[in-house]
Design a protein around this motif. Sequence first.
Motif, PDB file in Angstrom:
ATOM      1  N   LEU A 294       0.828  -1.209   0.000  1.00  0.00           N
ATOM      2  CA  LEU A 294       0.000   0.000   0.000  1.00  0.00           C
ATOM      3  C   LEU A 294       0.868   1.267   0.000  1.00  0.00           C
ATOM      4  O   LEU A 294       0.534   2.250  -0.645  1.00  0.00           O
ATOM      5  N   ASN A 295       1.992   1.225   0.708  1.00  0.00           N
ATOM      6  CA  ASN A 295       2.948   2.342   0.640  1.00  0.00           C
ATOM      7  C   ASN A 295       3.393   2.514  -0.805  1.00  0.00           C
ATOM      8  O   ASN A 295       3.494   3.624  -1.313  1.00  0.00           O
ATOM      9  N   GLY A 296       3.649   1.393  -1.447  1.00  0.00           N
ATOM     10  CA  GLY A 296       4.137   1.413  -2.828  1.00  0.00           C
ATOM     11  C   GLY A 296       3.151   2.090  -3.763  1.00  0.00           C
ATOM     12  O   GLY A 296       3.541   2.855  -4.652  1.00  0.00           O
ATOM     13  N   VAL A 297       1.881   1.813  -3.570  1.00  0.00           N
ATOM     14  CA  VAL A 297       0.860   2.446  -4.404  1.00  0.00           C
ATOM     15  C   VAL A 297       0.896   3.962  -4.183  1.00  0.00           C
ATOM     16  O   VAL A 297       0.849   4.739  -5.125  1.00  0.00           O
ATOM     17  N   TYR A 298       1.013   4.357  -2.916  1.00  0.00           N
ATOM     18  CA  TYR A 298       1.084   5.798  -2.614  1.00  0.00           C
ATOM     19  C   TYR A 298       2.313   6.422  -3.288  1.00  0.00           C
ATOM     20  O   TYR A 298       2.221   7.484  -3.912  1.00  0.00           O
ATOM     21  N   TRP A 299       3.454   5.767  -3.182  1.00  0.00           N
ATOM     22  CA  TRP A 299       4.676   6.325  -3.788  1.00  0.00           C
ATOM     23  C   TRP A 299       4.527   6.473  -5.305  1.00  0.00           C
ATOM     24  O   TRP A 299       4.848   7.512  -5.879  1.00  0.00           O
TER      25      TRP A 299
ATOM     26  N   SER B 151      -3.852  -4.337  10.388  1.00  0.00           N
ATOM     27  CA  SER B 151      -3.883  -2.877  10.253  1.00  0.00           C
ATOM     28  C   SER B 151      -2.654  -2.259  10.886  1.00  0.00           C
ATOM     29  O   SER B 151      -2.144  -2.753  11.896  1.00  0.00           O
ATOM     30  N   HIS B 152      -2.176  -1.200  10.290  1.00  0.00           N
ATOM     31  CA  HIS B 152      -1.026  -0.479  10.842  1.00  0.00           C
ATOM     32  C   HIS B 152      -1.137   0.981  10.415  1.00  0.00           C
ATOM     33  O   HIS B 152      -1.632   1.281   9.332  1.00  0.00           O
ATOM     34  N   MET B 153      -0.641   1.859  11.266  1.00  0.00           N
ATOM     35  CA  MET B 153      -0.684   3.296  10.973  1.00  0.00           C
ATOM     36  C   MET B 153      -0.042   3.613   9.622  1.00  0.00           C
ATOM     37  O   MET B 153      -0.531   4.446   8.857  1.00  0.00           O
ATOM     38  N   LEU B 154       1.110   2.944   9.342  1.00  0.00           N
ATOM     39  CA  LEU B 154       1.844   3.256   8.113  1.00  0.00           C
ATOM     40  C   LEU B 154       0.978   3.080   6.870  1.00  0.00           C
ATOM     41  O   LEU B 154       1.051   3.869   5.931  1.00  0.00           O
ATOM     42  N   TYR B 155       0.174   2.030   6.870  1.00  0.00           N
ATOM     43  CA  TYR B 155      -0.628   1.739   5.673  1.00  0.00           C
ATOM     44  C   TYR B 155      -1.937   2.504   5.702  1.00  0.00           C
ATOM     45  O   TYR B 155      -2.459   2.901   4.665  1.00  0.00           O
ATOM     46  N   THR B 156      -2.454   2.722   6.899  1.00  0.00           N
ATOM     47  CA  THR B 156      -3.678   3.500   7.008  1.00  0.00           C
ATOM     48  C   THR B 156      -3.421   4.916   6.480  1.00  0.00           C
ATOM     49  O   THR B 156      -4.242   5.484   5.759  1.00  0.00           O
ATOM     50  N   GLY B 157      -2.258   5.446   6.815  1.00  0.00           N
ATOM     51  CA  GLY B 157      -1.897   6.777   6.319  1.00  0.00           C
ATOM     52  C   GLY B 157      -1.803   6.784   4.801  1.00  0.00           C
ATOM     53  O   GLY B 157      -2.347   7.674   4.140  1.00  0.00           O
ATOM     54  N   SER B 158      -1.112   5.782   4.246  1.00  0.00           N
ATOM     55  CA  SER B 158      -1.003   5.718   2.785  1.00  0.00           C
ATOM     56  C   SER B 158      -2.382   5.597   2.148  1.00  0.00           C
ATOM     57  O   SER B 158      -2.661   6.229   1.125  1.00  0.00           O
TER      58      SER B 158
END
Lengths: 369, 342
Positions: free
Chosen positions: B54-59, B100-107
């Motif tokens: 999910l971070n990757g999609v955001y990037w 669930s994790h903050m890092l991915y929820t943010g992304s």
Amino acid sequence: MSKAQPSAVPSRPKNKSAKKREPFYAVSPRWSDVSPIPLIEGPPGQKDPGPALATIAYSPRYSEAMSYLRAVMAVNEFSRRTLELTEDIIGMNPAHYTVWLYRVKILKALWESEGTRTEDGVMAELDWLEEISERNLKNYQIWHHRQLLVSLLPKLPTTEPEFVAHILSFDSKNYHVWTYRQWLCRRFPDPLLTTEMELQAVDALISEDVRNNSAWNHRYFVCFGADELKAIEAEGGNRKEILAKGGLVVDEDLVEREINYAKDHIAWAPQNPSAWNYLKGVLQRAAISVADMQVFCEGFVGGRHADLMSDSVRSSHALDWLADIYRLTGHFDSSKRCLHALANKWDPVRRKYWDFRAKQVDEEAREDQ
Amino acid sequence: MALVAGPGIGGSRSSAGTLPAELTLVIDKHVKYIQGLDSRKDELDYWLTEHLRLNGVYWGLTALHLLGHPDALPRDKTLEFVLACQNQDGGFGAAPGHDSHMLYTGSAVQILATIDALTDLEVSQTGGKERIARYIAGLQDPTTGTFAGDEWGETDTRFLYIAFNALSILDMMHLVNVESAVSYIQACANFDGGFGRAPSAETHAGQIFTCLGALSIVRRLDLVDAERLGAWLSDRQLSNGGLNGRPEKLVDVCYSWWVLSSLAMLGKLHWIDAAKLITFILSCQDSEHGGISDMPGDMVDVFHTVFGVAGLSLLGYPGLVEVDPVYCMPKKITQALPYHQA
């Protein structure tokens, strides 16, 4: 833990390579009752496993293990075999955070059901963790896992400082390890901070690499920071306010020792920013003016009247400090000479910053008239 | 979105005679590179980086928007994937089936805002925005004011920043105790003027970004000694033009973002040598296959691609969409957020 398993248990997967093609779980009698759940990448309810099928052709070992993980997590199975499964997956991909969380749940359940004392369980798990930590220095789950385990212990394990030192020998600036180390000091101030243990350890690291900023930061923590944190927690507010209130006792001997320590190390490597930053931090903590460092700083530029564009300058940081000191003592021209030398010769990449500082000196000089 | 590195190498050039001074950003090739990431599911690394998906999609998405190609990824598929990562607790995991994790929820929240799907959220699920916001708010530590990453309690100023970032996008800041979070950030200020991930932790450019970002969102930058911090940040530029994240560390393209955005928030962007930094970032791009690496000669990846492009945007590189230094999202999108209208 897993090392102490009974020998009757079938062997764990030997080959950890995620690229291996032969299935392991599908042919193991121990796992025959589990129906693996393949990955479905798509909206909930999608029936077609989609890309997962394509994956299996390329990385069967890893995706197979993951499909068994999904199956046992779905039914919250906490058993020996699931513990081994997490080991298998962590061996292939230690960054998979969900596996670590699941592993902790399994461990706690097993300790209870098998009557293992928490301390024994923790020590065995730490043992297992050691090798993985060495192989995955940048991984942060490992350190979180370690902290979780060690927090369950009443006393500092005697092997722990040694282990931290060992890991830092691979990467002496590893942020996770330093964070863990501070946590360890706060969890077990006795003996780490009540004796010379940490101070000696950090001195050894600075001697090894005087430019190790992480070690300098830790030195501040050991000498001053831990007390500051205690005060922040007790009184609320922040560092600046607490220092301003004078709420912290300043041990003059300690301050003098640390000022000399920083000075000695600056003399050794005058262009090392870490030692200069540390010196500034100690002076601030003790409310000593930087102006007291004038003679010390002039020693690195060839004296008060030296040609600052010449090789008599051995430290741009000394020039930076002197620019401040001369400004504070009203020697505006000397201050500007330092800034001019920084902008034009010693640190031109930051010319705009030095120009800004020079403008400030001009303004102050005008107000002074 | 694959997080697989390569195949390109930063610094490779197609025409042998090109001089570094003439390097330009190969926008079309970067767009193709990012679009191509999703077709690499046959590589093992694609699956080994699932925990970052999910971070990757955001990037990737953010890079495409900054490159001026917002429609280069199919919106419906992106939305479908993001929603598939949401769990019962309202938070998002890195990929479907991950905790669930903050890092991915943010992304997830950043992606939804970027593709203008926050309203879809209200329609497509019960609880909508508030369900996500409550998950995030639930991670605030009531005693210290900081935020944990997940139910396991690991804290880091990164999580605090992401909480403020996502909650302000969702316009749900009222769910958290801003004042105690701000005190916590102040407690993270170090003797050298910088910030670490927790009180007393070493100053690090990435953590400075998170602390300044959080303070910017709640309009409390007045608490920071901008001059001292600006001096530390500008000292990160080395003579090759690149920036490092801590003293005596190597330069890395991603610090073009963490350091630069921090300087921008402090209004001190001009304290570094922009031309030299642009040259450094461009020397890390693979001008044949697209993508940017951490330093010349290394393999390109989507993480360094977005932060390289975002850095160039902050430096006013021509042809790029303006980035918001606080959010690392197109400024047009963040400026339109209801939270910033108030």
